[in-house]
Design a protein around this motif. Structure first.
Motif, PDB file in Angstrom:
ATOM      1  N   PRO A  44       0.826  -1.222   0.000  1.00 19.56           N
ATOM      2  CA  PRO A  44       0.000   0.000   0.000  1.00 19.56           C
ATOM      3  C   PRO A  44       0.859   1.270   0.000  1.00 19.56           C
ATOM      4  N   VAL A  45       0.455   2.244  -0.812  1.00 19.99           N
ATOM      5  CA  VAL A  45       1.233   3.496  -0.882  1.00 19.99           C
ATOM      6  C   VAL A  45       0.359   4.751  -0.908  1.00 19.99           C
ATOM      7  N   TYR A  46      -0.932   4.646  -1.204  1.00 19.52           N
ATOM      8  CA  TYR A  46      -1.736   5.832  -1.488  1.00 19.52           C
ATOM      9  C   TYR A  46      -2.571   6.326  -0.311  1.00 19.52           C
ATOM     10  N   ALA A  47      -3.338   5.448   0.339  1.00 24.23           N
ATOM     11  CA  ALA A  47      -4.269   5.886   1.391  1.00 24.23           C
ATOM     12  C   ALA A  47      -3.510   6.160   2.686  1.00 24.23           C
ATOM     13  N   GLY A  48      -3.418   7.431   3.073  1.00 25.12           N
ATOM     14  CA  GLY A  48      -2.686   7.794   4.271  1.00 25.12           C
ATOM     15  C   GLY A  48      -1.187   7.823   4.046  1.00 25.12           C
ATOM     16  N   VAL A  49      -0.452   8.156   5.092  1.00 22.95           N
ATOM     17  CA  VAL A  49       1.009   8.214   5.018  1.00 22.95           C
ATOM     18  C   VAL A  49       1.562   6.813   4.785  1.00 22.95           C
ATOM     19  N   ALA A  50       2.303   6.636   3.687  1.00 23.90           N
ATOM     20  CA  ALA A  50       2.898   5.338   3.324  1.00 23.90           C
ATOM     21  C   ALA A  50       1.837   4.252   3.171  1.00 23.90           C
ATOM     22  N   GLY A  51       0.580   4.646   2.896  1.00 29.11           N
ATOM     23  CA  GLY A  51      -0.486   3.669   2.667  1.00 29.11           C
ATOM     24  C   GLY A  51      -1.054   3.059   3.922  1.00 29.11           C
ATOM     25  N   VAL A  52      -0.799   3.669   5.107  1.00 23.16           N
ATOM     26  CA  VAL A  52      -1.193   3.047   6.364  1.00 23.16           C
ATOM     27  C   VAL A  52      -2.711   2.949   6.516  1.00 23.16           C
ATOM     28  N   LEU A  53      -3.470   3.785   5.821  1.00 23.41           N
ATOM     29  CA  LEU A  53      -4.929   3.752   5.939  1.00 23.41           C
ATOM     30  C   LEU A  53      -5.605   2.883   4.883  1.00 23.41           C
ATOM     31  N   GLN A  54      -4.817   2.170   4.090  1.00 18.64           N
ATOM     32  CA  GLN A  54      -5.404   1.329   3.043  1.00 18.64           C
ATOM     33  C   GLN A  54      -6.312   0.234   3.602  1.00 18.64           C
ATOM     34  N   PRO A  55      -5.931  -0.465   4.700  1.00 25.69           N
ATOM     35  CA  PRO A  55      -6.860  -1.459   5.275  1.00 25.69           C
ATOM     36  C   PRO A  55      -8.198  -0.848   5.681  1.00 25.69           C
ATOM     37  N   LEU A  56      -8.164   0.365   6.271  1.00 31.11           N
ATOM     38  CA  LEU A  56      -9.414   1.032   6.647  1.00 31.11           C
ATOM     39  C   LEU A  56     -10.234   1.374   5.409  1.00 31.11           C
ATOM     40  N   ALA A  57      -9.579   1.863   4.356  1.00 33.65           N
ATOM     41  CA  ALA A  57     -10.296   2.198   3.124  1.00 33.65           C
ATOM     42  C   ALA A  57     -10.955   0.961   2.525  1.00 33.65           C
ATOM     43  N   ASP A  58     -10.269  -0.171   2.563  1.00 37.65           N
ATOM     44  CA  ASP A  58     -10.828  -1.410   2.004  1.00 37.65           C
ATOM     45  C   ASP A  58     -12.040  -1.876   2.798  1.00 37.65           C
ATOM     46  N   LEU A  59     -11.959  -1.795   4.128  1.00 35.09           N
ATOM     47  CA  LEU A  59     -13.098  -2.208   4.946  1.00 35.09           C
ATOM     48  C   LEU A  59     -14.298  -1.276   4.749  1.00 35.09           C
ATOM     49  N   LEU A  60     -14.046   0.015   4.699  1.00 30.75           N
ATOM     50  CA  LEU A  60     -15.142   0.970   4.490  1.00 30.75           C
ATOM     51  C   LEU A  60     -15.797   0.772   3.129  1.00 30.75           C
ATOM     52  N   LYS A  61     -14.981   0.434   2.127  1.00 28.14           N
ATOM     53  CA  LYS A  61     -15.528   0.175   0.796  1.00 28.14           C
ATOM     54  C   LYS A  61     -16.503  -0.999   0.824  1.00 28.14           C
ATOM     55  N   LEU A  62     -16.200  -2.015   1.624  1.00 32.20           N
ATOM     56  CA  LEU A  62     -17.101  -3.156   1.746  1.00 32.20           C
ATOM     57  C   LEU A  62     -18.349  -2.802   2.544  1.00 32.20           C
ATOM     58  N   VAL A  63     -18.178  -2.000   3.603  1.00 27.61           N
ATOM     59  CA  VAL A  63     -19.306  -1.661   4.475  1.00 27.61           C
ATOM     60  C   VAL A  63     -20.385  -0.884   3.727  1.00 27.61           C
ATOM     61  N   VAL A  64     -19.995   0.024   2.830  1.00 28.27           N
ATOM     62  CA  VAL A  64     -20.976   0.879   2.149  1.00 28.27           C
ATOM     63  C   VAL A  64     -21.654   0.174   0.974  1.00 28.27           C
ATOM     64  N   LYS A  65     -21.189  -1.004   0.612  1.00 25.04           N
ATOM     65  CA  LYS A  65     -21.839  -1.725  -0.478  1.00 25.04           C
ATOM     66  C   LYS A  65     -23.181  -2.292  -0.025  1.00 25.04           C
ATOM     67  N   LYS A  66     -24.046  -2.548  -0.981  1.00 30.17           N
ATOM     68  CA  LYS A  66     -25.353  -3.123  -0.667  1.00 30.17           C
ATOM     69  C   LYS A  66     -25.187  -4.563  -0.209  1.00 30.17           C
TER      70      LYS A  66
END
Length: 325
Positions: A44-66
């Motif tokens: 991971p490199v994009y979400a947060g500093v050095a990609g540290v927020l990528q796991p959170l982004a992935d989980l949130l992406k799943l949560v908002v899906k139908k």
């Protein structure tokens, strides 16, 4: 008697739900970075500093899906069961020295052990409640692994609990055992052998229950598409991932407390440095598991079960026998 407000704080903030979410984000980022380095990737490199927020982004992406399921799936009960499993994972750290006011009593190790062994079946139920040919095979393999490792894993946990209770009056409490676990190695040569065997067997049990290679046959992406997670998506997959990722924190935490000395060389009287050293050891165990998972090949299902029955069970039974002598 624990103050009710403290109990709520420990359940929701530290070392409860919020702290668990933070640890999941950090440990999953670490796992992705370590695995990527081993495989000559960046991770991971994009979400947060050095990609540290990528796991959170992935989980949130799943949560908002139908929330979509096939017509043969169970609707409410899988969500209830996996939520109870997550609740157990969140509350277990409150019975450890990480908590500000740890919840403990005589024989509480039995309660914690019950919760630890119940949690994987929450994952199995979540998967089995959404039928699919790949899911059925994955769940069958997972249950075979659990039956081949959970009883032996329970025996290894009992070894330090029994030794601490017999020699230091721990009262079969996980919390009090964790306070003296560093001294269990020096009781006698016989008990040192018992602890060494239990430590090795406990680590094998960890690998199997957490589906770390070579014991990741229930997932086996190249064989079963995505194994027991094939039919899951959206919020249900997010809950499954949350439980799986929290497992990879709580199980190493218990292993650290019982076999790696817990807060030693600090004491729980020094709460902050003791908590830091416990977390550092836990993350070290997590990192070792990650490296093993990235480096080893996968066993065939029958090879995994045969290995566990051939090595894990004898080691755990012998260690418990030596502890009882």
């Amino acid at each position: 008697m624990v103050n009710p407000l403290t109990l709520v704080f420990q359940s929701l903030i530290y070392p409860g739900l919020f702290f668990m979410i933070v640890l999941i984000i950090l440990t999953q980022w670490l796992a992705r970075k370590v695995t990527a380095r081993i495989q000559f990737r960046r991770g991971p490199v994009y979400a947060g500093v050095a990609g540290v927020l990528q796991p959170l982004a992935d989980l949130l992406k799943l949560v908002v899906k139908k929330d979509l399921v096939n017509k043969y799936s169970l609707k409410a009960s899988p969500l209830i069961v996996i939520s109870l499993a997550i609740g157990a994972l969140v509350v277990i750290p409150s019975a450890t020295p990480l908590a500000i006011q740890p919840l403990h009593a005589e024989y509480d190790a039995i309660v914690v052990l019950y919760l630890l062994l119940l949690i994987p079946f929450g994952l199995a139920y979540l998967a089995a409640a959404h039928p699919n040919p790949y899911t059925a095979i994955g769940v069958g393999r997972y249950i075979a692994l659990l039956l081949s490792s959970e009883p032996a894993y329970a025996l290894t946990i009992l070894v330090p609990v029994i030794l601490a209770s017999r020699h230091y009056g721990a009262g079969y409490s996980l919390y009090y055992t964790s306070l003296v676990s560093h001294m269990l190695w020096a009781i006698s040569p016989l008990k040192t052998v018992s602890m060494a065997l239990a430590t090795a067997a406990g680590f094998l049990g960890l690998m199997s229950m957490l589906m770390v290679k070579p014991f990741d046959t229930p997932e086996a992406e190249s064989e079963l598409y995505w194994g027991m997670f094939t039919e899951l998506g959206g919020p249900r997959l997010a809950l499954g991932f949350f439980a799986k990722f929290a497992e990879r924190i709580v199980y190493p935490l218990i292993y650290t407390l019982l076999f790696l000395g817990g807060a030693w060389p600090f004491t729980v009287g020094d709460w902050l440095p003791a908590s830091i050293i416990i977390l550092a050891k836990t993350i070290a165990v997590f990192t070792v598991l990650t490296v093993i998972d990235a480096a080893l090949p996968r066993y065939k299902p029958e090879q995994a079960v045969r290995f566990l029955w051939k090595y894990l069970y004898p080691a755990s039974i012998i260690s418990l026998t030596l502890a009882l002598i």
